[in-house]
Design a protein around this motif. Structure first.
Motif, PDB file in Angstrom:
ATOM      1  N   LEU A  91      67.129 -33.583 -29.203  1.00 35.35           N
ATOM      2  CA  LEU A  91      66.478 -34.893 -29.115  1.00 35.35           C
ATOM      3  C   LEU A  91      66.295 -35.378 -27.676  1.00 35.35           C
ATOM      4  CD1 LEU A  91      65.285 -37.321 -30.627  1.00 35.35           C
ATOM      5  CD2 LEU A  91      67.608 -38.238 -30.838  1.00 35.35           C
ATOM      6  N   ASP A  94      63.269 -33.735 -26.712  1.00 33.07           N
ATOM      7  CA  ASP A  94      62.175 -34.151 -27.613  1.00 33.07           C
ATOM      8  C   ASP A  94      61.544 -35.449 -27.100  1.00 33.07           C
ATOM      9  OD1 ASP A  94      63.016 -32.048 -29.206  1.00 33.07           O
ATOM     10  OD2 ASP A  94      63.760 -33.292 -30.844  1.00 33.07           O
ATOM     11  N   ILE A  95      62.408 -36.391 -26.726  1.00 33.82           N
ATOM     12  CA  ILE A  95      61.918 -37.694 -26.261  1.00 33.82           C
ATOM     13  C   ILE A  95      61.115 -37.510 -24.966  1.00 33.82           C
ATOM     14  CG2 ILE A  95      62.671 -39.940 -25.335  1.00 33.82           C
ATOM     15  CD1 ILE A  95      65.138 -39.662 -27.288  1.00 33.82           C
ATOM     16  N   TYR A  97      59.630 -34.742 -23.929  1.00 35.54           N
ATOM     17  CA  TYR A  97      58.385 -34.036 -24.223  1.00 35.54           C
ATOM     18  C   TYR A  97      57.357 -35.002 -24.798  1.00 35.54           C
ATOM     19  CZ  TYR A  97      54.798 -31.589 -26.744  1.00 35.54           C
ATOM     20  OH  TYR A  97      53.566 -31.216 -27.204  1.00 35.54           O
ATOM     21  N   THR A 113      62.277 -27.929 -26.918  1.00 40.52           N
ATOM     22  CA  THR A 113      62.481 -28.834 -28.049  1.00 40.52           C
ATOM     23  C   THR A 113      63.088 -28.122 -29.256  1.00 40.52           C
ATOM     24  OG1 THR A 113      60.219 -28.555 -28.893  1.00 40.52           O
ATOM     25  CG2 THR A 113      60.583 -30.347 -27.314  1.00 40.52           C
TER      26      THR A 113
END
Lengths: 201, 377
Positions: A91, A94-95, A97, A113
């Motif tokens: 995460l 992920d944030i 990206y 990710t």
């Protein structure tokens, strides 16, 4: 019987090995702290700079774990593997990206990710080609990890395994790794959930 | 190998995709050569039109309690449990979930907060799903890129072999949103049409949505059913986003799986390959298959039927192959016309009869991961 032949920890500004603190840098954010660990141990691995923070954290913990503790010449590439777990998957990256998607999606952030990329980075660094797995758990579950790793070692699927927890989200991070081998070495302790928890807590 | 004594049997399964809501319905559509991959123009997902296999809008109505990802899983598990006749709350059952990105699409629509971070986590989904079915044991979640589904089945097989549990419910799913699609676009990995696994003109993959559930048991009352015979997992230790050039490491996983299963290459009737239709994956996979002495064995890829369903792929493709074994038919590789890999592997172009009683399923993914599993009668 399998043995914990080394352990390492990187937890909120502190780096330790086999229970001994090796480095402290308490006031930095996660990114600056991870860089300071890399510099403190005089590591030389340009790929480090491309990694996301989850991979940096796990990779640094594996470097601290293995240095002066692991005789790789004893093993074939396929005999060494990893079993890791964490709470927040990838995460953290992920944030970061998804922030880029609004503009131009970044392939170099996208590739991180997935939580198992940290395993890939450790395998590339050390040439480990054995079995590996990444699990998502709400909390560190030593009994679960011990069950997985004992199966691999007791069935001769692996002869050495790095296992543990590598988790990061923002400036909260914790990595605790164990080197587990079938052969006993000096200062080794039996590999058990109980002995893992002593180090983890 | 010090193999444990208990055999592991397939009790029931479900494939829930845009091609059907049950394994039977899916298999019927595959026999007819149907694909769920088509062009979509959905600006919420991508600025450009793209090819993918997606559920029709409205298949999963807005729901305050469960996300789309969780609804797909629940639909798949519900059907498999019904087929199995097992009672979910039994102490003997363990739930294992497989996904690459779970609820990541919430990053696209929801305001960022610590609560959202919790809601996105795969553990949160696992807890909700376990509660939905009244499962009592803490679920296990595998997130290991595109080999997750195969790894989940191997993990379950071992838990049953060693007697830690009697039955395992293994379910995998991923849904496609802007997050995932934009990433594969940024890699220039998407095909501009329906993908062409192992073909000379293959030019990338399609993404797909779906779920698969397989229920396994060590109970001897299922001893007439298909068995999970053995598995192997390896790492390339080469590159985080590109596969091995040689295929040696996937071949190592295949060899481990065959050994664990107590069979040899001659015993394998067909191979359900990963076959994403990217130039590098299919070349690597063909090398690995040849290295393991399986060059002449018929192989298929279902990626042109379903797209790459990521964390569900290993499950969906294994379950379809179990059905293939039952029916005695090897499915063809939709999209394949002319071999475009160096090794002369035997890519199935039309439906053929199976003459042997075992099959091999392979998968590979980012992070250099490879996995292989053998099922048999």
């Amino acid at each position: 019987m399998n043995y914990i032949t080394a352990s390492s920890g990187i937890i909120q500004g502190k780096v330790s090995k086999n229970g001994q603190q090796l480095f402290e840098n308490k006031d930095a954010g996660a990114s600056d702290f991870l860089l300071s660990v890399y510099q403190h141990f005089s590591l030389n691995y340009p790929k480090f700079y491309k990694m996301d923070n989850l991979s940096k954290l796990g990779w640094l913990a594996s470097e601290v774990l293995l240095r002066d503790s692991f005789d790789q010449s004893k093993y074939q590439p396929g005999e060494v593997g990893l079993v890791l777990a964490n709470r927040n998957s990838s995460l953290d990256d992920d944030i970061k990206y998804y922030e880029t998607v609004k503009d131009i999606a970044s392939p170099s952030l996208f590739v991180y990710t997935l939580p198992n990329i940290v395993i890939g980075e450790i395998c590339i660094r050390n040439g480990f080609k054995g079995e590996h797995a990444f699990y998502i758990r709400e909390h560190f579950d030593a009994a679960f990890i011990a069950g997985q790793v004992n199966y691999l070692l007791d069935n001769n699927i692996l002869r050495a395994c790095i296992c543990g927890w590598v988790d990061i989200l923002g400036d909260e991070y914790k990595a605790v790794l164990f080197l587990v081998e079938k052969q006993k070495s000096d200062n080794a302790v039996p590999f058990s959930a109980e002995n893992m928890n002593v180090v983890f807590d | 190998m010090n193999k444990m004594d208990r055999d592991v049997f397939v009790v029931a399964d479900n494939v829930f995709t845009p091609l059907g809501k049950t394994t039977t319905e899916n298999f019927g559509n595959l026999l007819e050569g149907r694909s769920a991959v088509k062009q979509h123009a959905d600006r919420a997902i991508s600025a450009q039109p793209f090819f993918a296999s997606l559920f029709d809008k409205g298949t999963f109505p807005e729901n305050d309690h469960y996300t789309k990802f969780e609804q797909v899983l629940i639909a798949s598990i519900t059907d498999a449990l019904k087929q199995s006749g097992l009672k979910a709350p039994d102490q003997e059952n363990i739930l294992i979930l497989s996904s690459t990105k779970g609820n990541v699409s919430l990053l696209e629509t929801e305001k960022h907060s610590p609560e959202l971070n919790e809601r996105i986590s795969l553990s949160a989904s696992a807890k909700l799903i376990a509660k939905h079915f009244g499962l009592v044991n803490q679920p296990i979640v595998v997130s290991n890129a595109c080999v997750s589904g195969v790894v989940a089945i191997i993990a379950a097989m071992r838990l049953l072999r060693t007697g830690q549990h009697e039955n395992a419910i293994i379910a995998g799913a991923d849904t496609i949103s802007r997050f995932i699609l934009s990433g594969f676009e940024s890699f220039q990995a998407l095909s501009p049409g329906i993908c062409k696994p192992f073909d000379k003109h293959r030019n990338g993959l399609n993404l797909g949505e779906g779920a698969g559930t397989i229920i396994l048991s060590a109970n001897q009352k299922y001893s007439g059913n298909t068995r999970v015979l053995g598995g192997g997992i390896s790492n390339d230790a080469n590159h985080i986003s590109g596969p091995s050039r040689t295929g040696k490491e996937l071949s190592f996983a295949i060899d481990q799986a065959l050994k664990d299963a107590g069979v040899t290459a001659e015993d394998i009737g067909f191979i359900s390959a990963h076959g994403t239709a990217t130039p590098y994956n299919d070349e690597m996979e063909a090398n690995a298959i040849a290295l393991s002495g399986l060059e002449s064995v018929p192989l298929n890829s279902l990626k042109a039927n379903y797209g790459h369903t990521l964390g569900a792929a290993g499950l969906i493709e294994s379950i379809v192959s179990v059905q293939s074994l039952k029916e005695g038919l090897v499915l063809p590789t939709l999209g394949f016309e002319e071999r475009g890999v160096s090794r002369p592997v035997n890519v199935a172009k039309s439906i053929s009869k199976i003459t042997k009683s075992n099959f091999l399923k392979t998968a590979s993914g980012f992070g250099g991961c490879n996995a292989a599993i053998v099922f048999g009668k």
